[in-house]
Motif scaffolding. Structure first.
Motif, mmCIF file in Angstrom:
data_model
loop_
_atom_site.group_PDB
_atom_site.id
_atom_site.type_symbol
_atom_site.label_atom_id
_atom_site.label_comp_id
_atom_site.label_asym_id
_atom_site.label_seq_id
_atom_site.Cartn_x
_atom_site.Cartn_y
_atom_site.Cartn_z
ATOM 1 N N ASP A 9 0.753 -1.297 -0.105
ATOM 2 C CA ASP A 9 -0.038 -0.006 0.032
ATOM 3 C C ASP A 9 1.023 1.513 -0.053
ATOM 4 O OD1 ASP A 9 -2.151 1.317 -0.210
ATOM 5 O OD2 ASP A 9 -2.804 1.481 1.936
ATOM 6 N N ASP A 10 0.125 2.310 -0.351
ATOM 7 C CA ASP A 10 0.912 3.641 -0.446
ATOM 8 C C ASP A 10 1.991 3.800 -1.233
ATOM 9 O OD1 ASP A 10 1.212 6.311 0.343
ATOM 10 O OD2 ASP A 10 1.050 6.093 2.398
ATOM 11 N N ASP A 12 1.505 5.386 -4.601
ATOM 12 C CA ASP A 12 1.402 6.424 -5.719
ATOM 13 C C ASP A 12 1.309 7.840 -5.010
ATOM 14 O OD1 ASP A 12 -1.108 6.328 -4.305
ATOM 15 O OD2 ASP A 12 -2.411 5.945 -5.972
ATOM 16 N N ARG A 55 -6.233 8.813 -3.411
ATOM 17 C CA ARG A 55 -7.753 8.812 -4.043
ATOM 18 C C ARG A 55 -8.702 7.767 -3.608
ATOM 19 N NH1 ARG A 55 -4.035 9.817 -8.599
ATOM 20 N NH2 ARG A 55 -3.111 7.502 -8.504
ATOM 21 N N GLY A 58 -6.980 2.395 -1.607
ATOM 22 C CA GLY A 58 -6.890 0.883 -1.991
ATOM 23 C C GLY A 58 -5.724 0.293 -1.466
#
Ligand code: ATP
Length: 444
Positions: A9-10, A12, A55, A58
């Protein structure tokens, strides 16, 4: 045989990249090295109100099958190298986390995942749990991504949907996407309720509006229907790769039952029953609010401008209506409505002077002096007006925000097996004589 759960995760930033894309690239690399995956990779949506999300909040998880300890190390090396190479590490807001785990998913891990979907957690919460269950965590920079990575691994999927994501070649990143809208409409038609949220009028909902690597994403009930749907969508640019994720999108996994309004917390997502106490009212920008109350307290509920015609339903509410509201509480303490179940309509009425026995409407005979018929002169001593019930232009039932305003986690009525009742309030403004929303807009 080892089952290695990988969570990522994380990776972008608002300027680009996407955790699903990085995962796809890593998975392809693993496959080319002879490793296989158990099932589809999973795209897990976490709390839509998490303050650090880029955003859609996810995270991705997948399970790799490995034959030896040495293989496990090779897999871990490929994953970490992939994240390091592709994550937007230069962006201040990007703080990747990778978690590896080979044990059984414990109850505590499942609960952690549900907390990450419904509440706000701290990095220490993730570190502590990882230590307790023996998960290996790798945090890049601040390592905030380990919250989502660990939550994704532990997330139970009692209900799930699938999303097929196609990716662009890098030279097209940031350029307008070349998707044939008619082919999307045809695909939507032909796949029926097996796929959802493809289009909304002229709005092509499968297309993201950010500079990320995704060309389009189709959501549906099974991998098979998504593959058929992909065949139907025409694009005028190269597709670099595609991947199908199993996901908690459109399952309402974020929604928890709030027993009482007073027990709800900011950034929590709930289903709560109450009565309209005040409103609705429109504020500048076209947002519509009303106050919901129960024995324990009150909360402001909002249908914001992007929810379009859904606001017309909210504008039809009157004090006394009983409804269940589904949604999440934002930073300002307002409940952002995702859908409502209008359970009991209050009576809407006007108060009028009584009708005389001769058929004429009576007139007031003066303050507290009753009524007098202007035609036959008959008098009534009581000054009490009579109530005439008016027809409500909204019916009891479920109503949801349109596709263009839907949260990833929100379960559509079609998935709940419910259809929205026909209502005058959602008729297009061109077919309505008086459009309450537009009228109130003009009044602003
Ligand atoms: P993308 O999925 O496109 O990569 P995003 O919108 O998911 O982007 P991220 O870049 O993943 O956003 O950032 C979300 C950050 O918030 C992650 O570091 C994640 O670990 C953290 N996070 C997710 N859910 C929670 C939560 N409930 N409480 C606290 N932090 C959370």
């Amino acid at each position: 045989m080892y089952r290695l759960h990988v969570g990522i995760d994380d990776t972008d930033s608002p300027e680009g990249m996407c955790t699903t894309y990085i995962s796809c690239v890593i998975i392809q690399e693993l496959k080319s090295c002879g490793f296989s995956l158990e099932d589809h990779p999973r795209l897990i949506r976490l709390n839509p109100f998490a303050p650090h999300k880029t955003r859609g909040n996810g995270a991705v998880t997948f399970t790799v099958l490995a034959e030896s300890r040495e293989d496990l190390n090779t897999v871990k090396g490929i994953v970490l190298e992939g994240v390091e190479e592709l994550a937007e590490l230069d962006s201040e807001r990007t703080n990747p986390g990778v978690v590896f785990y080979t044990g059984e998913i414990t109850e505590e891990m499942r609960e952690f995942a549900l907390s990450a979907i419904r509440r706000i957690l701290r990095i220490e919460d993730a570190r502590r749990l990882a230590e307790r269950v023996g998960a290996e965590v790798h945090g890049f920079k601040k390592g905030r991504g380990i919250i989502g990575a660990l939550a994704a691994i532990g997330c139970p999927l009692d209900d799930s949907t699938y999303e097929l994501l196609t990716y662009r070649v890098p030279e097209n990143y940031g350029k307008p996407r070349r998707i044939d809208p008619e082919s999307v409409a045809r695909m939507d038609d032909e796949t029926g309720s097996e796929t959802f949220d493809n289009i909304d009028g002229d709005y092509i909902a499968i297309e993201p509006h950010t500079p990320c690597p995704i060309l389009y994403g189709i959501r549906g009930e099974s991998p098979e229907v998504l593959l058929r749907a992909m065949e139907m969508v025409r694009v005028d640019e190269e597709v670099e790769r595609y991947c199908i994720f199993e996901t908690n999108q459109h399952t309402d996994q974020h929604i928890q039952d709030a027993g009482r309004i007073a027990d709800m917390e900011t950034f929590g997502c709930y289903r709560v029953r109450g009565e309209v106490i005040d409103g609705p009212r429109v504020i500048e920008g076209g947002h519509v609010f009303f106050t919901l109350g129960d024995d324990s307290g009150q909360i402001e509920c909002g249908a914001y401008e992007p929810t379009k015609d859904f606001r017309k339903i909210i504008l039809e509410l009157i004090p006394g209506d009983v409804l269940t509201v589904y949604g999440g509480i934002g930073a300002q303490g307002t409940m952002n409505i995702e859908k409502i179940h209008l359970e009991r309509l209050a009576e809407l009425y006007v108060e009028e002077n009584p009708i005389c026995t001769c058929g004429k409407r009576m007139k007031s005979a003066g303050r507290n002096k009753g009524f007098k018929c202007p035609s036959c002169g008959r008098r009534l001593r009581s000054s009490r007006k009579v109530r005439r019930a008016l027809e409500r232009s909204v019916g009891e039932g479920y109503y949801e925000v349109p596709t263009c305003a839907r949260r990833h986690l929100s379960k559509q009525l079609v998935r709940m097996g419910i259809s929205s009742p026909p209502s005058e309030a959602t008729e297009s403004s061109s077919t309505r004589q008086s459009d309450p929303l537009n009228k109130k807009w003009e009044d602003l």
